[in-house]
Design an enzyme around this catalytic site. Structure first.
Site, short mmCIF file in Angstrom:
data_model
loop_
_atom_site.label_atom_id
_atom_site.label_comp_id
_atom_site.label_asym_id
_atom_site.label_seq_id
_atom_site.Cartn_x
_atom_site.Cartn_y
_atom_site.Cartn_z
N ASP A 161 3.48 5.84 -3.21
CA ASP A 161 4.36 6.98 -2.95
C ASP A 161 5.24 7.30 -4.15
O ASP A 161 5.56 8.47 -4.40
CB ASP A 161 5.21 6.72 -1.69
CG ASP A 161 4.36 6.71 -0.43
OD1 ASP A 161 3.17 7.08 -0.52
OD2 ASP A 161 4.86 6.32 0.64
N SER A 200 0.82 -1.21 0.00
CA SER A 200 0.00 0.00 0.00
C SER A 200 0.85 1.26 0.00
O SER A 200 0.32 2.36 -0.02
CB SER A 200 -0.91 0.00 1.23
OG SER A 200 -0.12 0.06 2.38
N CYS A 201 2.18 1.12 0.03
CA CYS A 201 3.01 2.33 0.18
C CYS A 201 3.97 2.61 -0.97
O CYS A 201 3.86 3.65 -1.60
CB CYS A 201 3.79 2.24 1.48
SG CYS A 201 2.71 2.06 2.89
N LEU A 202 4.91 1.70 -1.25
CA LEU A 202 5.93 2.04 -2.26
C LEU A 202 5.32 2.42 -3.61
O LEU A 202 5.65 3.48 -4.15
CB LEU A 202 6.95 0.90 -2.44
CG LEU A 202 7.81 0.51 -1.23
CD1 LEU A 202 8.99 -0.38 -1.66
CD2 LEU A 202 8.35 1.71 -0.49
#
Ligand code: UGA
Length: 437
Positions: free
Chosen positions: A271, A266-268
């Site tokens: 982002d 859910s992040c890299l």
């Protein structure tokens, strides 16, 4: 001293549980009433090692969970830990955080406290000054720096080690103005993490540090993935030996050099896209970041083309996927590369069976009866014509000839090189290994 934590996802719930189990007086707030009820019963809405025990422990002490935002009026510190998802064009979607700080601001108006608000949510540089601060001042009718403190406090925890990372962060970043509030915040963090470096900087730098961190990690992964593709063309070459060796150079470091099917979660990916989008708005062409994303997308294409090479036309072929969670020790499938692989294989009318020790429930919510779900690895492999190991779950290390015996065609794609040292009676392809001629 009372601490409020707004948003009970991985970051907020881990922080609430860790602080409460240390004896701090915590109010964990989330807009989702159902979720609050579940958490109040000591049940974590997602799987995260050690979290549930800590949560139960916290609930026995001074941890209260509620969807009533007015409770933050009594708080001295308020952490904002809500999600910042992405829009379809990759840009950051601030609607959730704007709503959260709006409600915090409204409650601040009726509060006698001068709280410090620490924003842990990942936000694009400039968001604190341009969006968060004006909303808070407008809704509270109070002044930042005088009536309340506002600090950027980016979070670096990883899912699957969220508790350890919350207890033992490698750094604390505090962005904002050097006021009395900053001094107070610093004091709290020195108490919480006595030997951890504390970096004090301005808002925009703190915001950028978070993106720098995640985009550098993504760059390391795409770097090793690109090298692993080259290794595959060199008979006998082994990407892990290369990663291990360059990792011994302190300038490089050994972590995040594990070649695989690409980064997910859910992040890299989110982002990276937000940073690329942001860079473009500043007039800087993010050539390197674009390449990192490009390499990441191509890893999956590569896997599909290998399946096609061996199986030919994929219509009605049976493919098993081992591991759907975006990494081991989580049930999180958000932006998992395995999910993308399934979607692409579905388009080619492949019959898909999956296995995952923790993520079956979440995968069912996504694909329903469009794919098959196996409870055991042996069931998952039965009659299959190809198996792809996607997630590095420990249990897949134990795979042996016996488990492969009921496959219709024993073709194994090992994206994590878990079976490299085994004598297997299968057609074996591992990402990052050059096949000996
Ligand atoms: C990531 C960062 O690592 C955290 O520091 C950050 O706080 C978090 O995002 C966030 O912004 O909230 P997380 O999403 O939990 O943490 O996952 P990672 O452990 O970074 O893994 C991301 C993906 O990279 C996974 O798909 C994993 O399989 C892949 N990966 C990781 C590799 O393919 N190779 C590696 O060597 C490492």
């Amino acid at each position: 001293m009372k601490i409020g934590i707004v948003g009970l996802g991985f970051v907020g719930l881990s922080l609430s549980s860790v602080l409460a189990s240390k004896g701090y007086d915590i109010i964990g707030i989330d807009i989702d009433e159902e979720k609050c009820k579940t958490i109040s019963d000591g049940i974590s809405p997602f799987f995260e090692p050690e979290l549930e025990n800590l949560l139960k422990n916290g609930l026995k002490k001074k941890l209260e969970i509620s969807n009533d935002f007015s409770l933050i009026r009594n708080c001295d510190f308020i952490f904002v830990t809500v999600g910042t998802p992405q829009n379809t064009d990759g840009s950051i979607n601030l609607s959730i955080i704007k709503k959260a700080v709006s409600i915090i601001g409204e409650n601040l108006q009726r509060s006698k406290k001068k709280p410090i608000i620490l924003v842990k949510s990942t936000v694009i540089p400039g968001t604190m000054k341009k969006n968060i601060l004006p909303i808070l001042e407008k809704k509270s009718n109070k002044k930042a720096g005088k009536d309340f403190g506002l600090i950027s406090n980016p979070e670096f925890l990883q899912e699957s080690t969220a508790i350890r990372d919350t207890k033992f962060p490698h750094v604390v970043v505090l962005g904002g103005y050097e006021t009395e509030f900053m001094k107070k915040a610093k004091k709290l963090f020195i108490k919480l993490h006595p030997n951890v470096p504390i970096v004090i900087t301005n808002h925009q730098t703190a915001e950028m540090i978070k993106y720098a961190n995640n985009s550098f990690l993504a760059t390391k992964i795409s770097f090793i993935n690109q090298l692993s593709n080259i290794c595959q063309k060199i008979p006998g070459a082994n990407v892990d030996d290369i990663a291990k060796t360059i990792g011994l150079d302190p300038r490089i470091g050994k972590l995040f050099l594990n070649a695989g099917p690409g980064y997910g979660g859910s992040c890299l990916p989110k982002d990276m896209k937000a940073l690329i989008n942001f860079a473009n708005t500043t007039g800087v062409t993010p050539t390197l970041l674009n390449a990192v994303e490009d390499v990441n997308m191509k890893q999956l294409e590569q896997i599909i083309s290998i399946i096609k090479q061996r199986l030919g036309n994929l219509t009605s072929k049976r493919v098993t996927i081992l591991g759907i969670a975006f990494k081991p020790n989580t049930d999180d499938i958000r932006n998992s590369i395995a999910i993308e692989l399934i979607k692409k294989l579905q388009k080619r009318k492949v019959i898909i069976t999956i296995h995952d020790p923790k993520a079956i429930k979440n995968t069912k919510k996504f694909f329903g009866d469009k794919i098959k779900y196996a409870n055991t690895i042996v069931d998952a492999l039965s009659e299959s014509q190809c198996v792809v190991i996607m997630t590095q779950w420990k249990q897949y290390e134990k795979l042996n000839n016996n488990q492969f015996k009921n496959m219709k065609k024993k073709f194994v794609i090992d994206c994590r090189r878990m079976l490299t040292n085994k004598q297997l009676d299968v057609d074996y392809f591992a990402i990052g290994l050059g096949k000996e001629n």
